[in-house]
Design a protein around this motif. Sequence first.
Motif, PDB file in Angstrom:
ATOM      1  N   ASP A  29       0.828  -1.215   0.000  1.00  0.00           N
ATOM      2  CA  ASP A  29       0.000   0.000   0.000  1.00  0.00           C
ATOM      3  C   ASP A  29       0.856   1.257   0.000  1.00  0.00           C
ATOM      4  O   ASP A  29       0.469   2.291  -0.580  1.00  0.00           O
ATOM      5  N   HIS A  30       2.009   1.220   0.665  1.00  0.00           N
ATOM      6  CA  HIS A  30       2.846   2.406   0.822  1.00  0.00           C
ATOM      7  C   HIS A  30       4.024   2.450  -0.150  1.00  0.00           C
ATOM      8  O   HIS A  30       4.749   3.453  -0.186  1.00  0.00           O
ATOM      9  N   ALA A  31       4.225   1.391  -0.911  1.00  0.00           N
ATOM     10  CA  ALA A  31       5.334   1.371  -1.869  1.00  0.00           C
ATOM     11  C   ALA A  31       5.004   2.259  -3.063  1.00  0.00           C
ATOM     12  O   ALA A  31       3.892   2.223  -3.578  1.00  0.00           O
ATOM     13  N   ARG A  32       5.973   3.045  -3.500  1.00  0.00           N
ATOM     14  CA  ARG A  32       5.757   3.963  -4.623  1.00  0.00           C
ATOM     15  C   ARG A  32       6.715   3.696  -5.783  1.00  0.00           C
ATOM     16  O   ARG A  32       6.801   4.490  -6.707  1.00  0.00           O
ATOM     17  N   GLY A  33       7.386   2.583  -5.761  1.00  0.00           N
ATOM     18  CA  GLY A  33       8.355   2.285  -6.797  1.00  0.00           C
ATOM     19  C   GLY A  33       7.719   1.919  -8.119  1.00  0.00           C
ATOM     20  O   GLY A  33       6.563   1.489  -8.184  1.00  0.00           O
TER      21      GLY A  33
ATOM     22  N   ASN B 276      -0.700  -1.818  -8.300  1.00  0.00           N
ATOM     23  CA  ASN B 276      -1.954  -1.048  -8.287  1.00  0.00           C
ATOM     24  C   ASN B 276      -3.167  -1.970  -8.324  1.00  0.00           C
ATOM     25  O   ASN B 276      -4.209  -1.675  -7.723  1.00  0.00           O
ATOM     26  N   ALA B 277      -3.042  -3.084  -9.042  1.00  0.00           N
ATOM     27  CA  ALA B 277      -4.145  -4.049  -9.090  1.00  0.00           C
ATOM     28  C   ALA B 277      -4.293  -4.763  -7.748  1.00  0.00           C
ATOM     29  O   ALA B 277      -5.418  -4.971  -7.260  1.00  0.00           O
TER      30      ALA B 277
ATOM     31  N   PHE C 124      -1.427 -12.909  -5.900  1.00  0.00           N
ATOM     32  CA  PHE C 124      -0.428 -12.579  -6.915  1.00  0.00           C
ATOM     33  C   PHE C 124      -0.789 -13.215  -8.252  1.00  0.00           C
ATOM     34  O   PHE C 124      -0.573 -12.611  -9.313  1.00  0.00           O
ATOM     35  N   SER C 125      -1.323 -14.421  -8.205  1.00  0.00           N
ATOM     36  CA  SER C 125      -1.698 -15.104  -9.450  1.00  0.00           C
ATOM     37  C   SER C 125      -3.038 -14.613  -9.975  1.00  0.00           C
ATOM     38  O   SER C 125      -3.253 -14.549 -11.190  1.00  0.00           O
ATOM     39  N   TRP C 126      -3.940 -14.254  -9.059  1.00  0.00           N
ATOM     40  CA  TRP C 126      -5.294 -13.856  -9.470  1.00  0.00           C
ATOM     41  C   TRP C 126      -5.303 -12.621 -10.360  1.00  0.00           C
ATOM     42  O   TRP C 126      -6.133 -12.508 -11.263  1.00  0.00           O
ATOM     43  N   ILE C 127      -4.401 -11.689 -10.107  1.00  0.00           N
ATOM     44  CA  ILE C 127      -4.410 -10.441 -10.885  1.00  0.00           C
ATOM     45  C   ILE C 127      -4.037 -10.665 -12.336  1.00  0.00           C
ATOM     46  O   ILE C 127      -4.300  -9.811 -13.194  1.00  0.00           O
ATOM     47  N   GLY C 128      -3.404 -11.795 -12.644  1.00  0.00           N
ATOM     48  CA  GLY C 128      -3.039 -12.051 -14.032  1.00  0.00           C
ATOM     49  C   GLY C 128      -1.775 -11.309 -14.439  1.00  0.00           C
ATOM     50  O   GLY C 128      -0.794 -11.289 -13.712  1.00  0.00           O
TER      51      GLY C 128
END
Length: 333
Positions: A98-102, A182-183, A198-202
């Motif tokens: 949530d806080h990562a901006r990379g 973002n997803a 991780f897998s669900w987002i595709g």
Amino acid sequence: MDAELKRTNREMQNAAPKLLTVVAPVFNEGDVLREFYERLLKVLCQIEMRYEILFVNDGSEDETLSIIDKLRDHDPNVGVIDLTRNFGKEIALTAGLDHARGDAVINIDADLQDPPELIPRLIEKWQEGYDVVYATRTDRRGESSLRKFSASIFYRLIHWSASIRIPRDTGDYRLLSRRAVNALIKLREQHRFMKGLFSWIGYSQVGIPFEREPREAGSSKWSFWQLWNFALEGLTSFTTVPLKVASYVGALTATCAFLYGMKIIIATLLFGDPVAGYPTIMVTMLFLGGVQLLSIGVLGEYMARIFDESKKRPLYLVKTYLPSESNTPDGEQ
């Protein structure tokens, strides 16, 4: 004039070095945290990207937080999220994302079982165009045979039963592109099995094999009972197979009971065989009772998750958030 200025600003942004965020959830990792930071820093200094290291303190009770504060004092690229209590690794990892901006985000454990030296290979695959680059374990050194066997069974079971493809022998150590992160942060379910999410987002995903190292120091925070509950979390989060199995077992039991009843009737009418008494009744009742309780338990697991989701509580609460300078508008490395 304004159009030319906007074009110049856009070109400068495109030319600016990309930012890499390393998210490291930590819980009572004081024994190994300094060595983890040194090995990680040595790797990050060799890549051609700006970077930040974002520690998520998940309610540690040892010196973990004080060590992170000392690291921040001499390294402006270190940030920390201090949660109000221990929420569990899956939630702590979510807080970090949530806080990562990379432009790219790497999840890694601080126990050094996942070697930081693999990061350049993860970045290389990301630069080739992959959104998710995960590290697949070819060996789990330093773990007991029972834990290796149970982990192997679990990963194959979830791989076979889940409605999506979850890679085998793959943990949370992976790189995510900005759009993949973002997803992920849109998914706010309470019971979080991150390997499945991780897998669900595709998106485009690829694996890199590696040998997992033994813990550098300390001991695993996961007991066998916690691992068992974690396995149930994964199975109930991404598959309804347990519900189907309960239905199939019920149908099979009813069929067997009907056939056995027909056998008793025929044997009694045609051959005059006496009907088996107390032992048969007791075994049958206990068997049917066990099947019913097992089926109710499976239903209860799914209902408990519905109950938790209906509360709509926040996933976590932050006591303190101190971003790195790379994560601030004017921050530069």
